[in-house]
Motif scaffolding. Sequence first.
Motif, PDB file in Angstrom:
ATOM      1  N   THR A 128       0.811  -1.225   0.000  1.00 14.07           N
ATOM      2  CA  THR A 128       0.000   0.000   0.000  1.00 14.07           C
ATOM      3  C   THR A 128       0.839   1.267   0.000  1.00 14.07           C
ATOM      4  N   GLN A 129       2.182   1.106   0.020  1.00 17.45           N
ATOM      5  CA  GLN A 129       3.094   2.249   0.073  1.00 17.45           C
ATOM      6  C   GLN A 129       2.845   3.115   1.307  1.00 17.45           C
ATOM      7  N   TYR A 130       2.474   2.436   2.434  1.00 17.92           N
ATOM      8  CA  TYR A 130       2.207   3.151   3.686  1.00 17.92           C
ATOM      9  C   TYR A 130       3.534   3.491   4.343  1.00 17.92           C
ATOM     10  N   ASN A 131       3.745   4.763   4.675  1.00 16.02           N
ATOM     11  CA  ASN A 131       5.020   5.243   5.204  1.00 16.02           C
ATOM     12  C   ASN A 131       5.042   5.080   6.725  1.00 16.02           C
ATOM     13  N   LEU A 132       5.196   3.842   7.199  1.00 12.50           N
ATOM     14  CA  LEU A 132       5.225   3.562   8.630  1.00 12.50           C
ATOM     15  C   LEU A 132       6.627   3.805   9.187  1.00 12.50           C
ATOM     16  N   ALA A 133       6.685   4.484  10.319  1.00  7.50           N
ATOM     17  CA  ALA A 133       7.980   4.792  10.941  1.00  7.50           C
ATOM     18  C   ALA A 133       8.687   3.506  11.344  1.00  7.50           C
ATOM     19  N   ARG A 134       9.910   3.341  10.853  1.00  7.61           N
ATOM     20  CA  ARG A 134      10.660   2.119  11.162  1.00  7.61           C
ATOM     21  C   ARG A 134      11.009   2.028  12.645  1.00  7.61           C
ATOM     22  N   GLY A 135      11.283   3.162  13.278  1.00  9.96           N
ATOM     23  CA  GLY A 135      11.588   3.146  14.701  1.00  9.96           C
ATOM     24  C   GLY A 135      10.413   2.661  15.528  1.00  9.96           C
ATOM     25  N   PHE A 136       9.216   3.118  15.194  1.00  7.57           N
ATOM     26  CA  PHE A 136       8.008   2.665  15.891  1.00  7.57           C
ATOM     27  C   PHE A 136       7.797   1.171  15.677  1.00  7.57           C
ATOM     28  N   PHE A 137       7.973   0.731  14.443  1.00  9.10           N
ATOM     29  CA  PHE A 137       7.787  -0.684  14.107  1.00  9.10           C
ATOM     30  C   PHE A 137       8.757  -1.558  14.912  1.00  9.10           C
ATOM     31  N   ALA A 138      10.027  -1.170  14.963  1.00  6.37           N
ATOM     32  CA  ALA A 138      11.022  -1.973  15.673  1.00  6.37           C
ATOM     33  C   ALA A 138      10.796  -1.939  17.179  1.00  6.37           C
ATOM     34  N   LEU A 139      10.515  -0.759  17.710  1.00  6.07           N
ATOM     35  CA  LEU A 139      10.322  -0.634  19.148  1.00  6.07           C
ATOM     36  C   LEU A 139       9.126  -1.431  19.643  1.00  6.07           C
ATOM     37  N   MET A 140       8.092  -1.505  18.842  1.00  9.53           N
ATOM     38  CA  MET A 140       6.898  -2.224  19.277  1.00  9.53           C
ATOM     39  C   MET A 140       7.212  -3.688  19.553  1.00  9.53           C
ATOM     40  N   PHE A 141       8.051  -4.295  18.719  1.00  9.81           N
ATOM     41  CA  PHE A 141       8.393  -5.710  18.924  1.00  9.81           C
ATOM     42  C   PHE A 141       9.503  -5.866  19.961  1.00  9.81           C
ATOM     43  N   ILE A 142      10.444  -4.927  19.995  1.00  5.84           N
ATOM     44  CA  ILE A 142      11.519  -5.001  20.985  1.00  5.84           C
ATOM     45  C   ILE A 142      10.952  -4.923  22.400  1.00  5.84           C
ATOM     46  N   VAL A 143       9.928  -4.094  22.575  1.00  7.29           N
ATOM     47  CA  VAL A 143       9.297  -3.960  23.895  1.00  7.29           C
ATOM     48  C   VAL A 143       8.230  -5.027  24.107  1.00  7.29           C
ATOM     49  N   GLY A 144       7.438  -5.276  23.073  1.00  5.47           N
ATOM     50  CA  GLY A 144       6.266  -6.132  23.230  1.00  5.47           C
ATOM     51  C   GLY A 144       6.572  -7.603  23.429  1.00  5.47           C
ATOM     52  N   VAL A 145       7.530  -8.169  22.678  1.00  5.14           N
ATOM     53  CA  VAL A 145       7.801  -9.607  22.772  1.00  5.14           C
ATOM     54  C   VAL A 145       8.307 -10.005  24.156  1.00  5.14           C
ATOM     55  N   PRO A 146       9.332  -9.346  24.716  1.00  5.41           N
ATOM     56  CA  PRO A 146       9.742  -9.710  26.085  1.00  5.41           C
ATOM     57  C   PRO A 146       8.631  -9.524  27.110  1.00  5.41           C
ATOM     58  N   MET A 147       7.818  -8.465  26.940  1.00  6.70           N
ATOM     59  CA  MET A 147       6.728  -8.251  27.887  1.00  6.70           C
ATOM     60  C   MET A 147       5.690  -9.359  27.804  1.00  6.70           C
ATOM     61  N   LEU A 148       5.395  -9.818  26.586  1.00  8.84           N
ATOM     62  CA  LEU A 148       4.433 -10.917  26.432  1.00  8.84           C
ATOM     63  C   LEU A 148       4.962 -12.198  27.080  1.00  8.84           C
ATOM     64  N   VAL A 149       6.231 -12.512  26.831  1.00  7.72           N
ATOM     65  CA  VAL A 149       6.811 -13.727  27.410  1.00  7.72           C
ATOM     66  C   VAL A 149       6.813 -13.637  28.933  1.00  7.72           C
ATOM     67  N   LEU A 150       7.198 -12.469  29.476  1.00  7.96           N
ATOM     68  CA  LEU A 150       7.227 -12.294  30.924  1.00  7.96           C
ATOM     69  C   LEU A 150       5.822 -12.391  31.519  1.00  7.96           C
ATOM     70  N   TRP A 151       4.839 -11.821  30.846  1.00 10.39           N
ATOM     71  CA  TRP A 151       3.468 -11.884  31.315  1.00 10.39           C
ATOM     72  C   TRP A 151       2.961 -13.325  31.320  1.00 10.39           C
ATOM     73  N   ARG A 152       3.235 -14.067  30.262  1.00 13.51           N
ATOM     74  CA  ARG A 152       2.790 -15.460  30.211  1.00 13.51           C
ATOM     75  C   ARG A 152       3.491 -16.298  31.287  1.00 13.51           C
ATOM     76  N   TRP A 153       4.774 -16.022  31.490  1.00 11.08           N
ATOM     77  CA  TRP A 153       5.511 -16.740  32.525  1.00 11.08           C
ATOM     78  C   TRP A 153       4.916 -16.472  33.910  1.00 11.08           C
TER      79      TRP A 153
END
Length: 498
Positions: A128-153
């Motif tokens: 779609t040629q959507y201009n999504l900020a790469r920093g936002f995209f990377a930070l969301m997974f850098i923060v979200g994945v460890p938090m999800l694993v910690l929450w499930r644990w």
Amino acid sequence: MVETVREPLLTFENRRRERLARQAPVRPRGIQYWRTSLVAGDFAVIVVATVVAMLARPRLGFFDTTIAEVPGVIGPAGVGMVAVWMLANLASGTYSQSRLGVGTSEYARILTGAALTAGLVSMACYLTQYNLARGFFALMFIVGVPMLVLWRWGARRVVHRARRHGHLMSRVLVSGSPAHVDEVCKVLRRDSWMGYQVVGALLPSSAPVAATPAGIPVCGVTTEVADIVPQQDADIVVFTEGAFPTAGDFRRTTWELEGSPVQMVVVPSLGDISAGRLEMRPVAGLPLVHVEQPQGMAASRGLKRAFDIVGAGLMLLLAAPVMGLVALSIRLEDGGPVLFRQTRVGRDEENFDCLKFRSMCPDAEARQAELQDHNLNADGVLFKLKEDPRVTRVGKLIRRFSLDELPQLVNVIRGEMSLVGPRPALPKEVRDYPPEAHRRLHVRPGLTGLWQVSGRSDLAWEDAVRLDLYYVDNWSIVQDLSIVMRTVQAVFASRGAY
């Protein structure tokens, strides 16, 4: 002739429909509450990760700040990514009942969901040629994945503790021969954290037996399972060996249970085999379970050895200040030697000097004979005391947090031990081993292992051997990482440390 064949089938179907019509509404169960809580918790974690990424993105100077300043770009993208991530979690099976609370597959599915989300969002932005900020995209997974694993644990720990106190349990009927019913029930009762409450047994014959040899009450015969399930308000029916004389009998039972909320579980004649070594391959309707060979040889080769060297080296660097303080404290208390060297049996029954910080008085071994009558494991091969008078004041502290074992990192570097493995045994213990216990010696002993994260000194000898054999046969690098993380929790909780 056609009518003659159809009549029994119609009668069978009518009985099933009448049974379902009489069935009481399904009441909420622990597993439903747990799954609902996981969905809500995952959603909250992903939203928090999205907000953190949105707030932190403009503060990262190494990314192009012009995109973050475009109104309406990151906001709608964040909402869409939350929705896609939740759907990806659902599609990857992170809420599947069979994967909750046991093993590492739940965490693997979380990583799969995150990877699927990243792939779908990247593809959508490209098309779609959507201009999504790469920093936002990377930070969301850098923060979200460890938090999800910690929450499930954390959620898993809470649920396991609740189950040990009798909450969030699933009512279970076990069907099979009396001997196999008792064997399965022993495992389910031993591992109460799994949440299975055995309410009765179903036997293949109608012999007048009130209970199995282990005392499990007999509720009826297997052919009556569809009628007994609502009577016992059961959630799960476990079919073990001897439940049915033929495969056709089992198929007819599944037909009778069709539409009911009960879950069916089949226990094959296999034990202490991890899911990673099993693969189901149906052939012409026949479910064939392929079992990989034991992993004992792989548990001593290159990948594990590299893991040991890198891990032990880093831990030695980080623990050096603590080790210096411990050594000084031991020397100041009684002036005795700092290190205690003891001969232990390593891989392939080769002896080595196992290093530990001295936690007992210098003449501890000479005094062991006079304390033999107080041995907690008099019937086994280990010597254990709950309150050992030979332990020094410093020794009690360093034993509580397993600091006395830090010098064994040197043994790991030298190749005599591994970071994870069976408990290092004494030569006199090995001489008393039963034949199957010698398989523990096919791999290097470990600084930690399943024996430590499952209770340490609180374990019975038979349970310690069973866990060590399970580790040897089912080794994987993922399991090693899981044990290391669980060891941190076990050490700070001081379970079984004496």
